[in-house]
Design an enzyme around this catalytic site. Structure first.
Site, PDB file in Angstrom:
ATOM      1  N   GLY A 183       0.848  -1.187   0.000  1.00 49.07           N
ATOM      2  CA  GLY A 183       0.000   0.000   0.000  1.00 49.07           C
ATOM      3  C   GLY A 183       0.885   1.239   0.000  1.00 49.07           C
TER       4      GLY A 183
ATOM      5  N   ARG B  87      -8.398   9.785  14.192  1.00 47.25           N
ATOM      6  CA  ARG B  87      -7.593  10.314  13.092  1.00 47.25           C
ATOM      7  C   ARG B  87      -8.383  11.367  12.344  1.00 47.25           C
ATOM      8  NH1 ARG B  87      -7.329   9.465   7.726  1.00 47.25           N
ATOM      9  NH2 ARG B  87      -8.647   7.617   7.659  1.00 47.25           N
TER      10      ARG B  87
ATOM     11  N   HIS C   4     -16.484   6.138  10.668  1.00 48.25           N
ATOM     12  CA  HIS C   4     -16.589   7.242   9.719  1.00 48.25           C
ATOM     13  C   HIS C   4     -18.044   7.656   9.591  1.00 48.25           C
ATOM     14  CE1 HIS C   4     -16.217   9.629   6.138  1.00 48.25           C
ATOM     15  NE2 HIS C   4     -14.917   9.491   6.151  1.00 48.25           N
TER      16      HIS C   4
ATOM     17  N   ARG D   6     -14.465  13.344  12.862  1.00 47.04           N
ATOM     18  CA  ARG D   6     -15.291  12.180  12.560  1.00 47.04           C
ATOM     19  C   ARG D   6     -15.986  11.593  13.765  1.00 47.04           C
ATOM     20  NH1 ARG D   6     -11.088   9.431   8.326  1.00 47.04           N
ATOM     21  NH2 ARG D   6     -11.640  10.864   6.666  1.00 47.04           N
TER      22      ARG D   6
HETATM   23  C1  FAD Z   1     -12.762   3.797   1.600  1.00 44.21           C
HETATM   24  C2  FAD Z   1     -11.610   4.467   2.266  1.00 44.21           C
HETATM   25  C3  FAD Z   1     -11.299   5.793   1.971  1.00 44.21           C
HETATM   26  C4  FAD Z   1     -10.221   6.425   2.580  1.00 44.21           C
HETATM   27  N1  FAD Z   1      -9.959   7.720   2.259  1.00 44.21           N
HETATM   28  C5  FAD Z   1      -8.890   8.331   2.827  1.00 44.21           C
HETATM   29  C6  FAD Z   1      -8.558   9.661   2.477  1.00 44.21           C
HETATM   30  O1  FAD Z   1      -9.230  10.302   1.679  1.00 44.21           O
HETATM   31  N2  FAD Z   1      -7.483  10.224   3.050  1.00 44.21           N
HETATM   32  C7  FAD Z   1      -6.700   9.539   3.937  1.00 44.21           C
HETATM   33  O2  FAD Z   1      -5.719  10.098   4.400  1.00 44.21           O
HETATM   34  N3  FAD Z   1      -6.987   8.274   4.277  1.00 44.21           N
HETATM   35  C8  FAD Z   1      -8.062   7.651   3.749  1.00 44.21           C
HETATM   36  N4  FAD Z   1      -8.357   6.364   4.099  1.00 44.21           N
HETATM   37  C9  FAD Z   1      -7.442   5.612   4.966  1.00 44.21           C
HETATM   38  C10 FAD Z   1      -6.245   5.131   4.161  1.00 44.21           C
HETATM   39  O3  FAD Z   1      -6.648   4.759   2.875  1.00 44.21           O
HETATM   40  C11 FAD Z   1      -5.540   3.941   4.775  1.00 44.21           C
HETATM   41  O4  FAD Z   1      -5.352   4.122   6.129  1.00 44.21           O
HETATM   42  C12 FAD Z   1      -4.171   3.748   4.134  1.00 44.21           C
HETATM   43  O5  FAD Z   1      -4.287   3.710   2.750  1.00 44.21           O
HETATM   44  C13 FAD Z   1      -3.481   2.517   4.632  1.00 44.21           C
HETATM   45  O6  FAD Z   1      -2.298   2.329   3.896  1.00 44.21           O
HETATM   46  P1  FAD Z   1      -1.253   1.209   4.271  1.00 44.21           P
HETATM   47  O7  FAD Z   1      -0.144   1.331   3.303  1.00 44.21           O
HETATM   48  O8  FAD Z   1      -0.928   1.300   5.713  1.00 44.21           O
HETATM   49  O9  FAD Z   1      -2.013  -0.174   4.092  1.00 44.21           O
HETATM   50  P2  FAD Z   1      -2.865  -0.795   2.884  1.00 44.21           P
HETATM   51  O10 FAD Z   1      -3.038   0.128   1.762  1.00 44.21           O
HETATM   52  O11 FAD Z   1      -4.065  -1.385   3.521  1.00 44.21           O
HETATM   53  O12 FAD Z   1      -1.952  -1.949   2.329  1.00 44.21           O
HETATM   54  C14 FAD Z   1      -1.772  -3.144   2.989  1.00 44.21           C
HETATM   55  C15 FAD Z   1      -0.849  -3.986   2.169  1.00 44.21           C
HETATM   56  O13 FAD Z   1      -0.439  -5.084   2.949  1.00 44.21           O
HETATM   57  C16 FAD Z   1      -0.616  -6.285   2.229  1.00 44.21           C
HETATM   58  N5  FAD Z   1      -0.867  -7.309   3.219  1.00 44.21           N
HETATM   59  C17 FAD Z   1      -1.738  -7.298   4.265  1.00 44.21           C
HETATM   60  N6  FAD Z   1      -1.609  -8.416   4.986  1.00 44.21           N
HETATM   61  C18 FAD Z   1      -0.642  -9.146   4.407  1.00 44.21           C
HETATM   62  C19 FAD Z   1      -0.040 -10.399   4.705  1.00 44.21           C
HETATM   63  N7  FAD Z   1      -0.394 -11.127   5.763  1.00 44.21           N
HETATM   64  N8  FAD Z   1       0.920 -10.850   3.868  1.00 44.21           N
HETATM   65  C20 FAD Z   1       1.321 -10.129   2.780  1.00 44.21           C
HETATM   66  N9  FAD Z   1       0.800  -8.931   2.487  1.00 44.21           N
HETATM   67  C21 FAD Z   1      -0.167  -8.460   3.286  1.00 44.21           C
HETATM   68  C22 FAD Z   1      -1.726  -6.026   1.267  1.00 44.21           C
HETATM   69  O14 FAD Z   1      -1.608  -6.891   0.171  1.00 44.21           O
HETATM   70  C23 FAD Z   1      -1.456  -4.577   0.906  1.00 44.21           C
HETATM   71  O15 FAD Z   1      -0.496  -4.538  -0.118  1.00 44.21           O
HETATM   72  C24 FAD Z   1      -9.444   5.721   3.506  1.00 44.21           C
HETATM   73  C25 FAD Z   1      -9.753   4.408   3.809  1.00 44.21           C
HETATM   74  C26 FAD Z   1     -10.851   3.793   3.228  1.00 44.21           C
HETATM   75  C27 FAD Z   1     -11.233   2.423   3.664  1.00 44.21           C
END
Ligand code: FAD
Ligand code: FES
Lengths: 266, 641
Positions: free
Chosen positions: B46, B439, B270, B334
């Protein structure tokens, strides 16, 4: 309402597949196509059968995981809608829907409705980026980008990489996908320096993957859930031509397509 | 049980403005020629994982990146809609790094670490620059400069966005940088690979066990450090706005290997999601908070008013947020917006079939700005709403209801983003670091990218240069033991052969946690929930039915392993919520509220991070406390009036 789902069942590429018809009786018009499959799968598991494998993640039409043919149309009958967002109210009681995976030699089959779309990642690897390492960036407002330019770049950048364009194309071409990235980056000033190289390498990779040639049929943009315009292909062809001229002395390396899921580390 | 280990966040001394500079200067560096000798595992692709993998690859490390989807581009970050904050002050409306820092600490209801938040605000400006340089097509003014919008909890316009697809564009930027490093041979990508265990050798994180989801094969990957960027655990609730695959397995297995889990009960509800429509429902769809810029939230003044919204005259509507919080109006944070929506629905004034909904009305904005402007700002969100509900939000108000969306809790990390296991770093939503008990919108994307682009590249180098991890191989007894344990775990799930599907257990868990550890909580409810979850866990291991085998693509098996972890985590969330006898941010204990019904913190007793340690499956977890100190933003009762 009641529906009949005729679904392609195949355990793996090595076994023979076939269509199996399942009646689904308690379909709520508000549910999505994938929720309808969830309901079917719950009943299959309860009967001791294997559920239908299909890809999904966000269920909001943005991750590009989901996608299969519904009665011959990629992502089904609703324009600009992925199967995860397709609600059952678009079908009638008694309808029979035929679900099958994307069919393309460049998307090797995996299971039931699942195929391998890693070819798309390799196309991006071949230049679908701006070469700017972290820390090298000037201030965000240093290079003005007109609103119209930004909007057009965004139209192309909206691609979700689902593969419907390839599945819908009679030639199995990936021109819409590849063109979308070439256009997105080529339109913006940030992407200009690598414009030629990018087009040449990405197009070469597209061919290496075995995707067919584009003959301007336009099925791709018709099924595209993000309605990526056909112009991106024209843009790709133009950049490719220019690039083929300016980069003519360069050796173009392409990446060998992977055919299995055993990872070989570099 | 309270543990005695001292939790040291390692915050640099001196003024907060210089803390990060000082920390970076004090860090040891890895010689450029030696970087390629170090293998780093990044689990997750991500925003946090992709940005970290790309940047570490650029620096010359040998990186292996894992995700469970078929492509790193599909990570859940792709779904973020509204935007990303940065203290650029391009609008000249009074923003600054200090103000973003201040808003975030206050928005988090004084349960986050000041130094971390300050660094986040500092990094925010570099993030925007980096993303623009990558070709992220942010919204622009006609003159070519970057455009901004407002988000909840702030009175300045500091949110950058790309239509309603900001997360998608930021992730594609990071993904493309990642693919560039794959092409350069610096990063090896392992898609459809799920981490199922952490390998700890001599107290250091040295590898993972991963399952290839297509072939079912388990493999061991060894490294000098492991970086988890696996996202949040909102799917404990079954119905959430998270992607279906989002899970807690990686962080939960790390917890069981000794990493502390911080503030598990801090979850975010939310306020603006599409209400639930039926029991087949598989997920909830968010309507971006940015809509609250132009939409006005209201319910009828009368209970049980069944008239259509357009038939309810202006003076019979209650714009309750504008009425109660005149300064912030519809843009309150929120947690406040969600609780108020629940309150009006509990009073019987909710709208829609189920009475669990409030209106989000754009008619004023459309009159003021014209439909075209609204379409430009929110077109894709309006389309999505219409696709799902079959109602046209340009004509009738949207119906919205709160839903679980984000988890502030996560693995405990110090200032270096290192967990309590040396060599195990945690980034993005998977850690607990910056958002306290609530948050603010548009700050998760900021945090993920700050962690990945601008923090981990320094801190992991410092770790490698100072800890000098010894050479180990996959045949180390600890690695073999983790491999065997994982294999047994999978065999056990398949061997139960009971009657109930994984989803049915997951739904039941979700309902328990939503009812008793969701928008509002009570001691009695939490105690009951803990009992129910334990019973559910018992039944799960006796009556689960996982069809198929472990040697091919088996989606039921994948889910089963994740749900097993969610059940255990759900219990820990309730334990944490029960232990925290106060209300703060998203954690609302009914027993602790002000006379106006706002969250009542207890700074004297609860101004700490609750970090839980695993002590075995039959034993209660151990609580460690990291005291929080506020030298800059003085804790006060949050007021958005
Ligand atoms: C609908 C929605 C809208 C949002 N809008 C906003 C916004 O406008 N602004 C904002 O700031 N935030 C927003 N958020 C929050 C934000 O999107 C997330 O908190 C953020 O993108 C998380 O990023 P990350 O890189 O931590 O994890 P993620 O993007 O969740 O990535 C997780 C990664 O880990 C991998 N993974 C997970 N478990 C395993 C495992 N056991 N083995 C191997 N790989 C694994 C997955 O494949 C993925 O690649 C939103 C969230 C949602 C749900
Ligand atoms: S599941 Fe993400 S686009 Fe359909």
């Amino acid at each position: 309402m009641k529906l009949k789902l005729t679904i392609w069942r195949q355990k793996n590429p090595g076994t023979k597949g076939k269509f199996v018809t399942y009646p689904v009786n308690d379909v709520n018009p508000e549910m999505s196509m994938l929720e309808c499959l969830d309901v079917l799968n719950e009943s299959l598991i309860e009967r001791g059968e294997e559920p239908v494998a299909f890809e999904h993640d966000c269920r909001e039409g943005i991750c590009g995981s989901c996608g299969f043919m519904i009665s011959g149309v990629a992502h089904g009958p609703q324009p600009a809608t992925t199967v995860c967002q397709l609600t059952m109210r678009h079908f009638k009681d008694g309808d029979e829907l035929v679900l099958e995976p994307w069919r393309s030699a460049s998307f090797p089959f995996v299971k039931d409705l699942v195929v391998d779309r890693r070819a798309f990642d390799r196309i991006i690897q071949s230049g679908g980026y701006v070469s700017v390492s972290t820390g090298n960036a000037p201030d965000g407002n240093d290079i003005p980008v007109g609103k119209e330019i930004a909007d057009r770049a965004m139209d192309a950048a909206a691609c979700i990489g689902c593969g419907a364009c390839v599945a819908a194309c009679p030639n199995g071409s990936a021109a819409l996908f590849t063109g979308a990235k070439i256009a997105h980056l080529g339109i913006l000033p940030q992407g200009k320096p690598e414009q030629d190289r990018r087009a040449v390498r990405m197009v070469a990779q597209m061919h290496t993957e075995g995707f067919g040639s584009c003959t301007n049929i336009g099925e791709c943009t018709g099924v595209c859930p993000k309605e990526i315009p056909l112009e991106v292909i024209a843009r790709m062809n133009r950049d490719y031509l220019f690039g083929a001229w300016t980069e003519r002395s360069e050796v173009i390396n392409t990446i060998a397509p992977a055919t299995d899921w055993n990872f070989r580390e570099k | 049980m309270t543990g005695t280990m001292k939790l040291d966040a390692g915050i640099p001394s001196g003024p907060i403005e210089q803390a990060w500079d000082k920390a970076r200067f004090d860090m040891k560096l890895v010689n450029p020629a030696n970087k390629r000798r170090h293998t780093l595992l990044v689990v997750g692709s991500g925003l946090a994982g992709a940005s970290a993998s790309a940047t570490l690859g650029e620096l010359g490390y040998n990186v292996k990146c894992f995700c469970f989807q078929d492509s790193p581009r599909r990570a859940h970050s792709i779904a973020a809609q509204g935007g990303i904050n940065a203290a650029k002050n391009y609008q000249n409306d009074g923003d600054s790094i200090y103000r973003l820092f201040y808003d975030t600490v206050k928005g988090g209801d004084f349960r986050s670490r000041e130094a971390n938040v300050y660094r986040l605000a500092q990094n925010s400006v570099h993030i925007i620059d980096q993303c623009v340089a990558q070709g992220v097509p942010f919204a622009r003014e006609y003159g070519g400069s970057l455009e901004n919008r407002s988000f909840g909890g702030a009175q300045v316009s500091r949110t950058f966005y790309a239509r309603g697809q900001t997360g998608q564009q930021l992730l594609l930027g990071a993904y493309q940088a990642l693919e560039r490093q794959v092409d350069a041979g610096q990063v090896t990508m392992f898609p459809r690979s799920e981490m199922l265990d952490l390998i700890v050798i001599d107290g250091q994180a040295r590898g993972i066990v991963a399952r290839n989801l297509i072939t079912g094969q388990l493999s061991v990957h060894m490294a000098d450090a492991v970086i988890l960027a696996t996202g949040g655990y909102g799917n404990v609730y079954y119905l959430s706005t998270n992607a279906k695959g989002s899970n807690a397995t990686a962080i939960w297995r790390a917890y069981k290997r000794g990493a502390l889990f911080a503030n598990p009960c801090f979850t975010q509800i939310h306020p603006t999601c599409i209400p639930v429509s039926g029991d087949y429902q598989s997920k909830l769809t968010l309507m971006s908070e940015s809509l609250r810029n132009d939409g006005r939230i209201w319910v009828p003044k009368k209970k049980g008013d069944k008239r259509r919204p357009n038939e309810i005259p202006e003076d019979e509507r209650d714009y309750y947020l504008e009425r109660k919080y005149p300064a912030f109006g519809n843009l309150v944070p929120r947690d406040v917006a969600s609780r108020n929506a629940k309150a009006v629905c509990d009073e019987g004034r909710g709208v829609g079939e189920t009475g669990l909904g409030v209106y989000l009305d754009f008619s004023d904005a459309i009159r003021r700005l014209g439909e075209q402007t609204i379409r430009e700002r929110y077109g894709n969100l309006f389309d999505m709403y219409q696709r799902i509900t079959d109602e046209d939000p340009y004509k009738v108000p949207m119906r919205i209801y709160p839903a679980i969306h984000y988890t502030m809790g996560g693995l405990w990390v110090d200032y270096q983003l290192q967990s309590t296991i040396p060599g195990l770093f945690v980034l993005g939503e998977a850690n607990f670091s910056d958002h306290g008990a609530n948050r603010l919108g548009a700050s998760a994307l900021m945090q993920g990218l700050s962690d990945g682009y601008f923090i981990i590249p320094y801190t992991v180098g410092n770790y490698l240069a100072s800890a000098k991890p010894a050479k180990v191989t996959g045949s180390h007894p600890e690695a073999l033991a983790a491999f065997a344990a994982t294999q047994q775990g999978i065999a056990k799930l398949l061997a139960i052969k009971g009657k109930r599907t994984v989803d049915s257990f997951h739904r039941e868990l979700g309902k328990i946690v939503w009812d008793d550890c969701g928008m509002s909580r009570t001691a009695a409810g939490l105690k009951e929930a803990i009992g129910k979850i334990r019973a559910l866990r018992e039944e799960f291991w006796q009556n689960l039915n996982v069809p198929g085998s472990s040697d091919d693509l088996n989606q039921s098996l994948e889910k089963a392993a994740r749900v097993a972890d969610f059940i255990e985590l759900g219990e820990l969330m309730c334990i944490d919520a029960l232990e925290r006898n106060e209300s703060c941010g998203g954690h609302f204990r009914e027993e602790y509220q002000t006379p106006e019904g706002e969250a009542q913190r207890d700074d004297q007793h609860y101004s700490y991070v609750a970090a839980w340690g695993y002590t075995g499956s039959a034993n209660p977890p151990e609580l460690y406390k990291e005291p929080l100190e506020f030298a800059y933003v003085h804790p006060s009762q949050r007021s958005y009036k």
